[in-house]
Structure formats: C-alpha cells, structure tokens
Design a protein around this motif. Sequence first.
Motif, PDB file in Angstrom:
ATOM      1  N   ASP A 333     -13.618   4.108  65.618  1.00 37.08           N
ATOM      2  CA  ASP A 333     -13.905   4.637  66.962  1.00 37.08           C
ATOM      3  C   ASP A 333     -13.362   3.694  68.026  1.00 37.08           C
ATOM      4  O   ASP A 333     -12.546   2.793  67.762  1.00 37.08           O
ATOM      5  CB  ASP A 333     -15.419   4.898  67.091  1.00 37.08           C
ATOM      6  CG  ASP A 333     -15.747   6.074  67.997  1.00 37.08           C
ATOM      7  OD1 ASP A 333     -15.660   5.911  69.222  1.00 37.08           O
ATOM      8  OD2 ASP A 333     -16.081   7.164  67.479  1.00 37.08           O
ATOM      9  N   ASP A 334     -13.822   3.886  69.231  1.00 40.28           N
ATOM     10  CA  ASP A 334     -13.373   3.186  70.439  1.00 40.28           C
ATOM     11  C   ASP A 334     -13.330   1.664  70.242  1.00 40.28           C
ATOM     12  O   ASP A 334     -14.197   1.096  69.576  1.00 40.28           O
ATOM     13  CB  ASP A 334     -14.390   3.532  71.545  1.00 40.28           C
ATOM     14  CG  ASP A 334     -13.884   3.240  72.928  1.00 40.28           C
ATOM     15  OD1 ASP A 334     -12.790   2.680  73.066  1.00 40.28           O
ATOM     16  OD2 ASP A 334     -14.609   3.587  73.878  1.00 40.28           O
ATOM     17  N   LYS A 443     -10.091  11.549  66.544  1.00 44.21           N
ATOM     18  CA  LYS A 443     -11.277  11.943  67.317  1.00 44.21           C
ATOM     19  C   LYS A 443     -10.841  11.861  68.781  1.00 44.21           C
ATOM     20  O   LYS A 443     -10.609  10.763  69.298  1.00 44.21           O
ATOM     21  CB  LYS A 443     -12.446  11.002  67.030  1.00 44.21           C
ATOM     22  CG  LYS A 443     -13.687  11.291  67.869  1.00 44.21           C
ATOM     23  CD  LYS A 443     -14.833  10.354  67.507  1.00 44.21           C
ATOM     24  CE  LYS A 443     -16.037  10.549  68.412  1.00 44.21           C
ATOM     25  NZ  LYS A 443     -17.123   9.602  68.106  1.00 44.21           N
ATOM     26  N   ASP A 445     -11.455  12.150  72.510  1.00 48.74           N
ATOM     27  CA  ASP A 445     -12.621  12.070  73.389  1.00 48.74           C
ATOM     28  C   ASP A 445     -12.225  12.368  74.843  1.00 48.74           C
ATOM     29  O   ASP A 445     -11.031  12.374  75.198  1.00 48.74           O
ATOM     30  CB  ASP A 445     -13.215  10.652  73.269  1.00 48.74           C
ATOM     31  CG  ASP A 445     -14.709  10.606  73.512  1.00 48.74           C
ATOM     32  OD1 ASP A 445     -15.245  11.553  74.117  1.00 48.74           O
ATOM     33  OD2 ASP A 445     -15.337   9.600  73.112  1.00 48.74           O
ATOM     34  N   ASP A 511     -23.730  13.256  71.311  1.00 45.06           N
ATOM     35  CA  ASP A 511     -23.867  11.833  70.997  1.00 45.06           C
ATOM     36  C   ASP A 511     -25.263  11.517  70.478  1.00 45.06           C
ATOM     37  O   ASP A 511     -25.531  10.404  70.051  1.00 45.06           O
ATOM     38  CB  ASP A 511     -23.603  10.989  72.250  1.00 45.06           C
ATOM     39  CG  ASP A 511     -22.130  10.648  72.386  1.00 45.06           C
ATOM     40  OD1 ASP A 511     -21.371  10.930  71.445  1.00 45.06           O
ATOM     41  OD2 ASP A 511     -21.751  10.095  73.432  1.00 45.06           O
TER      42      ASP A 511
HETATM   43  C1  DGJ Z   1     -18.323   9.053  73.542  1.00 45.44           C
HETATM   44  C2  DGJ Z   1     -18.383   9.692  72.198  1.00 45.44           C
HETATM   45  O1  DGJ Z   1     -19.143  10.856  72.244  1.00 45.44           O
HETATM   46  C3  DGJ Z   1     -18.926   8.689  71.197  1.00 45.44           C
HETATM   47  O2  DGJ Z   1     -19.095   9.299  69.958  1.00 45.44           O
HETATM   48  C4  DGJ Z   1     -17.982   7.535  71.134  1.00 45.44           C
HETATM   49  O3  DGJ Z   1     -16.762   7.951  70.589  1.00 45.44           O
HETATM   50  C5  DGJ Z   1     -17.803   6.935  72.501  1.00 45.44           C
HETATM   51  N1  DGJ Z   1     -17.437   7.910  73.477  1.00 45.44           N
HETATM   52  C6  DGJ Z   1     -16.755   5.861  72.472  1.00 45.44           C
HETATM   53  O4  DGJ Z   1     -16.511   5.350  73.711  1.00 45.44           O
END
Ligand code: DGJ
Length: 720
Positions: A333-334, A443, A445, A511
């Motif tokens: 992820d991020d 993913k 975002d 989330d």
């Molecule tokens: C928001 C997403 O919904 C989370 O799952 C995660 O990826 C964060 N951003 C990362 O900044």
Amino acid sequence: MRPSTDDLVHLSSGGVSLVLDCRGAALPAIVYWGEALGDLDPAQLALAAAPQPIGFSADTPVRVSILPEQSAGWLGHPGLAGHRDGRAWSSRFSVSGIDRSAHGVRIDASDRDAELNLTVEIELHPAGVSRARARLTNAGAGTYWLEHLTLFLPVPAETTELLDFTGHHLRERAPQRTAFTHGMRLRENRTGRTGYDSAFVLVAGMAGFGNRHGRVWGVHTAFSGGARTIAERNYHGWSALGGGELLLPGEVGLREGESYTTPWLYGVFGAAGLDSAADRFHGYLRSRPHHPRAPRPVVVNTWEAVYFDHDLGRLTELAHAAARVGAERFVLDDGWFGSRRDDTSGLGDWVVSREVWPDGLGPLIKVVREAGMEFGLWVEPEMINPDSDLARAHPDWMMAAGDRLPPPARSQQVLDLGNPAAFDHMLERLDALLTENDISYLKWDHNRDLVDAGHPGSGRAGVHDQTNATYRLLDDLRARHPGVEIESCSSGGGRVDLEILERTDRIWASDCIDAHERVGIQRWTSLLVPLELIGSHVGAGRSHTTHRVLPLSMQAGHAIFGHFGIECDLTTRSAAELAELAAWVDLYKEVRGLLHTGTLVHGDVADPAYSLTGVVGEDDGLFAIIATATSDAYPPGTVALPGLDPDRLYHVRPQPPGDVADGNAAAWGAALPWCTPQGVHLTGRALGSSGLRLPVLYPDRVLLVRATAVDDQAGRVVAS
Ligand code: DGJ
C-alpha cells in the motif's frame, strides 16, 4: 427507420418488459416498465393506460418522454436544460429514425429551431437490467451551453416508498427511507467522485418492501463525478426515477458539431423485493465479457499492518506469514514512492523511493513471487501533494478555479488530468511502473473531494473533464497492460459505481474493516455489486477505526462474503490465531466458487438483533446468521433460509470453523438441537417457510450454516 403511427416497441428480456411508445414524431415515452408481459399487443396496452385529456398545461394529454420536454406541455423536471445565450432554452425534438440495436433501440431526433441533434439509446439486457443514455450534438453555429441532460424511467403509482443511501468515510452506503410523495427528491453529488453519500441505487417500491417481498424499481446513475439522481411524482399521476451528470456552470459548452453524452442510467425491476432487483444487477455484471471469472485470490494488504513504515525486512516477514496462512496476492500500500513517508508529501512522484527501497521493489516482489503470491501495488494517480517534485516542477498542474488553490484535503490537491501534458506524464509513469516491475494488481486510490476544481489558467470548472480523463487513463493503461487487475478505492468506498466498474475489477467498500460495521456496508453495497467484486478484509483484533474488539470468527465469518483478504500485522499474531485464520482461508477457497457465482439472498428477519445473508448455488447454499446486538427474545425465534430449491431435500448444519460448532460463539449455541454436525434434513420449501431456530448469540458473532442438496433432480436421496 422512420416511425410509423403504429410504432410501439415491446422489449422483453430476463423477466422484464419495457414498452416504448414511439408513435408520432415526438420522443418516445415508456408506457410500461416492470414484470414481463408475455405475448402482447402493445397498442392495446397503451390504450388501456392512456390518460384522460383533462387539459391543464395542454388540451391534449401530456406525453412525458424519456427526456421530458416542456414543449409537450410538461411542467415537471425537464430532461434537457441549456441555451444559446438565452435562446433555444426549450427543446422540441422530432424523431427522424428508430433502429433496433443489439439489446434495444436507438432513436435519432433533431430540433431544427434549437439546432440540436439527439440520439437516445434504450437497452434491456438478458439479465433484465435496462439502461439508457443520450447524446446531444450542437448542429448550429455558436455555443450551446448545457446545464443538464437527464433521462427518466416511469414507475407505477403503487410505489409509495423510496430507499436511497447516504454515508461518510468509514460508514458508506447507509440506507434511508422516505415516503414517495408529490414533488421531487433530488440527490446531488458535488464531491467530484462517486461519493460516500451518493444516492447509489434509488429504489421506489410498494409500501414496506423488504429483502424478499414487495415490488421494487430502482435506478443507478453510473458516473464517477458529479451526479444527480431524482425521484419525481406529481398530481397528474406521473411518477418517475431519473438521473444524469451534475454539470458545473460552463463545464459543457458545445461548439458547432460537438457532442455531449450522458452517463448510463441503469434501471432494475424486482418482483419480490430488493434481492430480486440485486439479482438482476449481479446477473448483468456477471454477463460482461471482462467480468473476473478466475477464483478471486486471497489478498494480504499492508496498509493496516505497517502503514507508512516500509522496510524490506519487515515486509518480507509479513509476506512469509501471508503465504503461510494461504494468501495468494500481496498488495504493497501507500508509502513506497518519492518522499511519501507520511501523507503530507510525495503524491505525484511515482518513482520508487531509494530511501526506503534502496534496491527498488524488485527484492520484495521476488520474495512475494517465490512465496507463490501475486504482487500488487497502491497508486493514487489523480492526486498531487504541493510538497512533491511534480508540484514544484508543474505548479500549474494542480486544479484551481482561479489564482487561489483549493483548500488542501489530506494535504493534497487534484492533478489536472484534463491538461494533456499532465495526462501523458501520468500515463507514462504508470506504464513504466507496470513495465519495469512484475505487478499484476493496482489498488487505485482517490483520497479527496474535488473542491473548487477548475482548470488552472482558464479557471473553468473541470470536474466533467477530470472524470472523463480518469476513465481514459484507466482505459489506456488497461489496453497496454490487459492482464493487470485494478481495484477502485477512494478513501475506502467513495468510488463505487457501474462506470468505474467497467474499467476496474473490484471495489474497496470501506476503510472500516470492523466486521460489525461492515455487515451494513457490504449488505448495501451488494445491492448493486456482486460479492466477488467487493473487497472484504479481516483486520486486527481491535479495529483501527472503531476500536471495537471482535473475535476472528466474526471477522472472517463475515469477510468471506466478499473478495476475501487480510489486513493486519500477521507477524504479531499467535500461532493459534494464525492456525484459525488459515482454516478460514481454506474455507474461503472451498466456497468462493459458490459465493462468487451463486444467488445472493437476505432474510427478512423480524428480530433487529439478527440478520441473515446467504448465497445459493445449484446444489448448495452457505448462510451467515449474524447477531450485532442482543435480542429482546430469549431464546429468539426462527429464521427462514431463503432461495433454496423448494422441491429438493437439503442437509443443513453449522459450517466449521465458525466457533458455534465448537460451542464458543453462541452463549448457548451448543445446546441448540439442530446445531450439530448431523443437523437437519428438510426441503427447500420447509427451510424457506418454517426455517431454523435462531441460536442465542453473543452480540457480534456469526453462525455459518451450510445447506447441501442430498437428492438428485428427480427427488431421489443420493447422499446425507
Ligand atoms: C485510503 C485507502 O482507503 C486506504 O485503504 C489506504 O490505501 C490509504 N488511503 C493509503 O493512503
């Protein structure tokens, strides 16, 4: 084909009929939309439904077309609003041709005075889902300023109740019911993304409609930018659901020869409550050639496990732990790029950070691949931190309505993808990432609302351009990397709609991965989206977003009703917890074929403490009885298991590894007579009517129930 006086078109598919009155030169009106009518003389149907000429706004009955026009005498919400410097504000389209298309009809029309051409497509797909869209072309000199183009599908007078949705971060798609009275209910989304609180599916139904009773009609405006979804009823006996794009002032100015196309407005009818409507949406989505059909892999996502703390050693351990519990896809992820050590900087700099990944992502990808998993990566291509190399190099690439920047949100701004240079740069960066690394999943975002979102320089409103540029970016990237799956995430579930799902393979529902909250979020998301497209993860023992502590059995027992994943630091979990999780992963792998192709059902459970979700396939079904509170009945009553074949005999028993089976999840579950491995043998008819006695459950517990047919189609018992 020029319409003739007897042009009534009866479309019928998937148990639904749609009858269009195309007589005369005016735009077609829908005279019927609902349960399939079989053999029919549509002229007789239209005659039966024709209103009296009572004469108010016009002496003749007002014909309300799919694009209602004031020129026909209609004084409700117009289908088209726009003008040429104040002229051509009211249209009167005249049909020039009607052609059959693969799933419906295409109508061409023009308005000579307003110098506008219009094409309307109306389709009815084999699953019984209808959809409509329109294209407007400026056929004259000068600019035609479009305010909105909105299509409407009529619903019958019996629809006295409306259901639509609201929500916020961590609590997406919360249902709300209102009476469907005279006047207009307008749900506007001005967030520049689909929105947590979008109308989502606007349903009109008979009073008290439920999961499995009451006729319902619903619409979904499939657009990921500004949208308007409308329910309108008036005292002339007219009721309709409509939708279209919400355009900002001056966003669409059509010069001569230019066109604007609306989003698809999807319509769905259900003869027996919301499940029957959802089943049509699911059938439609599953029939698409690009619908994901391979088994949906068990995902491990790193976000709630490590957040921004990227370290090869730590993530290698996590990857090994993931593989040991049976994960099949590992998503970083991020935090892997540029200066992105927290959420205040680096967005836009899509280059692997040498600070945290000195040898690039290769070493981690190698670990993941050698452990037998696919590798996925997080990106947020539409956004930019002012504190980034990209913003420093191109300050004019941040969307702005004038000389001021919009207020920052999550310390970020929006990258102006309507600017071809910014678009090309982003496409090149994403393409390079996918070309240079063994990545099979993104993913994608999108973490802020579009506020004051103009094109810098001109300052003109840019949400319309931005949304379409995002679609193009996804389309171009997919064309270059057709094997890569993409997840639509937007601060959780802020971008869930059927147009983004045309170019993505799953949505992140929220989330919030607290299973208690997810019961509602996933139930309502699945009104539109089938389970295989809904990301659903097991989190830490104590939820990071609610601080609720839930047993693994509740988390996993609920999460398997989706595209299952895990999002917690597995390296800190005990051996016993990991073994239990591995058992849930095994169950998910065993039942995902059923869950991802079967029919989704929900009980109409009277007891507010309980809900019942299930999926029924050809020969079996899996149900989750979920308690989210204590019941006021002690012991509670019975629950029907819906959707099973009434004429077949089923073996029904608790499904391990739910902890009811070993006596822990229910306060007194072990003593419930049917709740043993021997279970009960009953027909689908008996199970759907008399049902099963509910167990006394602690709040926030799930009991899984498996039903397996033990007879053949001829009714002979072949197994037990
Ligand atoms: C928001 C997403 O919904 C989370 O799952 C995660 O990826 C964060 N951003 C990362 O900044």
